[in-house]
Write a protein that holds these residues in place. Structure first.
Motif, PDB file in Angstrom:
ATOM      1  N   PHE A  25     -18.815  11.381   7.678  1.00 55.87           N
ATOM      2  CA  PHE A  25     -17.752  10.666   8.405  1.00 55.87           C
ATOM      3  C   PHE A  25     -17.318   9.479   7.574  1.00 55.87           C
ATOM      4  N   GLY A  26     -16.013   9.367   7.381  1.00 53.01           N
ATOM      5  CA  GLY A  26     -15.487   8.294   6.546  1.00 53.01           C
ATOM      6  C   GLY A  26     -14.246   7.680   7.150  1.00 53.01           C
ATOM      7  N   PHE A  27     -13.509   7.008   6.278  1.00 52.23           N
ATOM      8  CA  PHE A  27     -12.241   6.385   6.680  1.00 52.23           C
ATOM      9  C   PHE A  27     -11.094   7.072   5.952  1.00 52.23           C
ATOM     10  N   PRO A  28      -9.918   7.067   6.569  1.00 48.20           N
ATOM     11  CA  PRO A  28      -8.742   7.600   5.868  1.00 48.20           C
ATOM     12  C   PRO A  28      -8.495   6.807   4.585  1.00 48.20           C
ATOM     13  N   LEU A  29      -8.086   7.501   3.549  1.00 47.81           N
ATOM     14  CA  LEU A  29      -7.780   6.838   2.290  1.00 47.81           C
ATOM     15  C   LEU A  29      -6.674   5.823   2.492  1.00 47.81           C
TER      16      LEU A  29
ATOM     17  N   VAL B 255       0.848  -1.192   0.000  1.00 51.13           N
ATOM     18  CA  VAL B 255       0.000   0.000   0.000  1.00 51.13           C
ATOM     19  C   VAL B 255       0.882   1.238   0.000  1.00 51.13           C
ATOM     20  N   ASN B 256       0.237   2.366  -0.259  1.00 49.40           N
ATOM     21  CA  ASN B 256       0.920   3.656  -0.304  1.00 49.40           C
ATOM     22  C   ASN B 256       1.655   3.915   1.015  1.00 49.40           C
ATOM     23  N   MET B 257       2.932   4.319   0.942  1.00 51.12           N
ATOM     24  CA  MET B 257       3.680   4.601   2.176  1.00 51.12           C
ATOM     25  C   MET B 257       3.605   6.062   2.589  1.00 51.12           C
ATOM     26  N   ASP B 258       2.937   6.902   1.765  1.00 52.07           N
ATOM     27  CA  ASP B 258       2.719   8.287   2.188  1.00 52.07           C
ATOM     28  C   ASP B 258       1.704   8.325   3.319  1.00 52.07           C
ATOM     29  N   MET B 259       1.809   9.349   4.144  1.00 54.17           N
ATOM     30  CA  MET B 259       0.910   9.477   5.281  1.00 54.17           C
ATOM     31  C   MET B 259      -0.516   9.748   4.819  1.00 54.17           C
ATOM     32  N   ALA B 260      -1.462   8.986   5.340  1.00 57.42           N
ATOM     33  CA  ALA B 260      -2.875   9.202   5.016  1.00 57.42           C
ATOM     34  C   ALA B 260      -3.458  10.273   5.933  1.00 57.42           C
ATOM     35  N   HIS B 261      -4.173  11.230   5.326  1.00 54.55           N
ATOM     36  CA  HIS B 261      -4.931  12.233   6.078  1.00 54.55           C
ATOM     37  C   HIS B 261      -6.336  12.412   5.509  1.00 54.55           C
ATOM     38  N   ALA B 262      -6.460  12.305   4.193  1.00 50.06           N
ATOM     39  CA  ALA B 262      -7.726  12.606   3.519  1.00 50.06           C
ATOM     40  C   ALA B 262      -8.759  11.523   3.805  1.00 50.06           C
ATOM     41  N   SER B 263     -10.033  11.886   3.575  1.00 51.14           N
ATOM     42  CA  SER B 263     -11.131  10.959   3.834  1.00 51.14           C
ATOM     43  C   SER B 263     -11.644  10.354   2.534  1.00 51.14           C
ATOM     44  N   ASP B 264     -12.071   9.109   2.625  1.00 56.01           N
ATOM     45  CA  ASP B 264     -12.683   8.461   1.449  1.00 56.01           C
ATOM     46  C   ASP B 264     -14.080   9.016   1.157  1.00 56.01           C
ATOM     47  N   ARG B 265     -14.583   9.897   2.017  1.00 51.64           N
ATOM     48  CA  ARG B 265     -15.885  10.527   1.774  1.00 51.64           C
ATOM     49  C   ARG B 265     -15.742  11.941   1.219  1.00 51.64           C
ATOM     50  N   GLY B 266     -14.522  12.366   0.911  1.00 44.73           N
ATOM     51  CA  GLY B 266     -14.330  13.659   0.263  1.00 44.73           C
ATOM     52  C   GLY B 266     -13.902  14.758   1.204  1.00 44.73           C
ATOM     53  N   ALA B 267     -13.894  15.993   0.675  1.00 43.98           N
ATOM     54  CA  ALA B 267     -13.281  17.114   1.393  1.00 43.98           C
ATOM     55  C   ALA B 267     -14.082  17.505   2.631  1.00 43.98           C
ATOM     56  N   ARG B 268     -15.414  17.446   2.544  1.00 43.89           N
ATOM     57  CA  ARG B 268     -16.208  17.835   3.718  1.00 43.89           C
ATOM     58  C   ARG B 268     -16.583  16.588   4.515  1.00 43.89           C
ATOM     59  N   ALA B 269     -15.547  15.850   4.876  1.00 40.40           N
ATOM     60  CA  ALA B 269     -15.745  14.640   5.665  1.00 40.40           C
ATOM     61  C   ALA B 269     -14.634  14.551   6.688  1.00 40.40           C
ATOM     62  N   LEU B 270     -14.947  13.886   7.773  1.00 38.76           N
ATOM     63  CA  LEU B 270     -13.985  13.707   8.853  1.00 38.76           C
ATOM     64  C   LEU B 270     -13.733  12.221   9.077  1.00 38.76           C
TER      65      LEU B 270
ATOM     66  N   SER C 254      -8.928  16.370   7.445  1.00 39.20           N
ATOM     67  CA  SER C 254     -10.013  15.441   7.770  1.00 39.20           C
ATOM     68  C   SER C 254      -9.810  14.590   9.008  1.00 39.20           C
ATOM     69  N   THR C 255      -8.577  14.268   9.358  1.00 40.42           N
ATOM     70  CA  THR C 255      -8.377  13.204  10.346  1.00 40.42           C
ATOM     71  C   THR C 255      -8.205  13.779  11.753  1.00 40.42           C
ATOM     72  N   VAL C 256      -9.083  13.325  12.652  1.00 42.16           N
ATOM     73  CA  VAL C 256      -9.155  13.861  14.014  1.00 42.16           C
ATOM     74  C   VAL C 256      -8.682  12.788  14.995  1.00 42.16           C
ATOM     75  N   LEU C 257      -7.837  13.214  15.937  1.00 46.54           N
ATOM     76  CA  LEU C 257      -7.231  12.295  16.901  1.00 46.54           C
ATOM     77  C   LEU C 257      -7.894  12.402  18.270  1.00 46.54           C
ATOM     78  N   PHE C 258      -8.444  11.268  18.725  1.00 42.72           N
ATOM     79  CA  PHE C 258      -8.971  11.132  20.088  1.00 42.72           C
ATOM     80  C   PHE C 258      -8.300   9.910  20.729  1.00 42.72           C
ATOM     81  N   HIS C 259      -8.590   9.687  22.009  1.00 43.19           N
ATOM     82  CA  HIS C 259      -8.017   8.542  22.729  1.00 43.19           C
ATOM     83  C   HIS C 259      -9.097   7.822  23.549  1.00 43.19           C
ATOM     84  N   ASP C 260      -9.004   6.482  23.568  1.00 41.36           N
ATOM     85  CA  ASP C 260      -9.872   5.691  24.451  1.00 41.36           C
ATOM     86  C   ASP C 260      -9.057   4.898  25.456  1.00 41.36           C
ATOM     87  N   GLY C 261      -7.741   5.157  25.515  1.00 42.78           N
ATOM     88  CA  GLY C 261      -6.886   4.476  26.472  1.00 42.78           C
ATOM     89  C   GLY C 261      -5.959   5.474  27.146  1.00 42.78           C
TER      90      GLY C 261
END
Ligand SMILES: [Zn+2]
Length: 201
Positions: free
Chosen positions: A196-200, A2-17, A164-171
């Protein structure tokens, strides 16, 4: 590979998180985060620590069963691992992948996120060669610092233009502020037109 560049964008487009949840699974907080996501119909990426996944396989399986994706977050969450030998980095990545896959009952992590965000070209390449897209973030809620629910909400809303990509924690400790912030944010962001989508990959 798979792509080794860092993923940030969403598979749901620009107005997606992309909601990403790090440092679990945790027997207290992961079920509460799952409930908020379920209540809002939001799917997320759970970046799991290998040792925690091995301790709580039932939570790993629940995360998968509810439609979320898995992310390898190393075996031990050593935030200095980028300064250590490549053999150590390799073991932290590949061993956690195996631990999470075993805990899930055979579902592989689709992403890799280095603890502390300290990616090296080597760790990105190893992750990609193992089929995991290196996963970054655009919006750091700093929820693990316990800044208060309103501060977490304000940070997300202020940093929405960052990407698009937001960081939270559950631990890693008491995550009640995280749960409360998600409970407030998810319906409000949906009302503002965010998907709301998944990172590309
Ligand atoms: Zn972490």
């Amino acid at each position: 590979m798979v792509n080794m560049d860092m993923a940030h964008a969403s598979d749901r487009g620009a107005r997606a998180l992309n909601v990403t949840i790090d440092d679990g699974p945790d027997p207290v907080w992961t079920p509460r985060v799952l409930k908020v996501l379920r209540d809002n119909g939001v799917k997320a990426v759970f970046c799991m620590i290998g040792t925690s996944a091995a301790q709580h396989p039932e939570l790993v399986r629940q995360v998968v069963a509810e439609g979320h994706r898995l992310c390898d977050h190393s075996v031990h969450h050593d935030t200095a691992m980028d300064h250590k030998a490549t053999a150590y980095q390799h073991a932290e990545i590949v061993d956690a992948q195996r631990m999470i896959e075993q805990a899930s009952g055979g579902v592989k992590p689709m992403y890799y996120r280095v603890p502390g965000g300290a990616f090296t070209p080597y760790s990105r390449q190893i992750a990609a060669s193992l089929g995991m897209r290196p996963l970054g973030w655009n919006i750091d809620t700093d929820d693990y610092k316990l800044p208060g629910v309103q501060a977490i909400i304000n940070t997300v809303e202020r940093e929405l233009p960052n990407g698009s990509t937001v960081l939270f924690h559950d631990g890693g400790g008491d995550r009640s502020q995280t749960v409360a912030a998600l409970t407030d944010l998810l319906p409000r962001l949906k009302a503002q037109g965010y998907a709301f989508g998944f990172p590309l990959r």
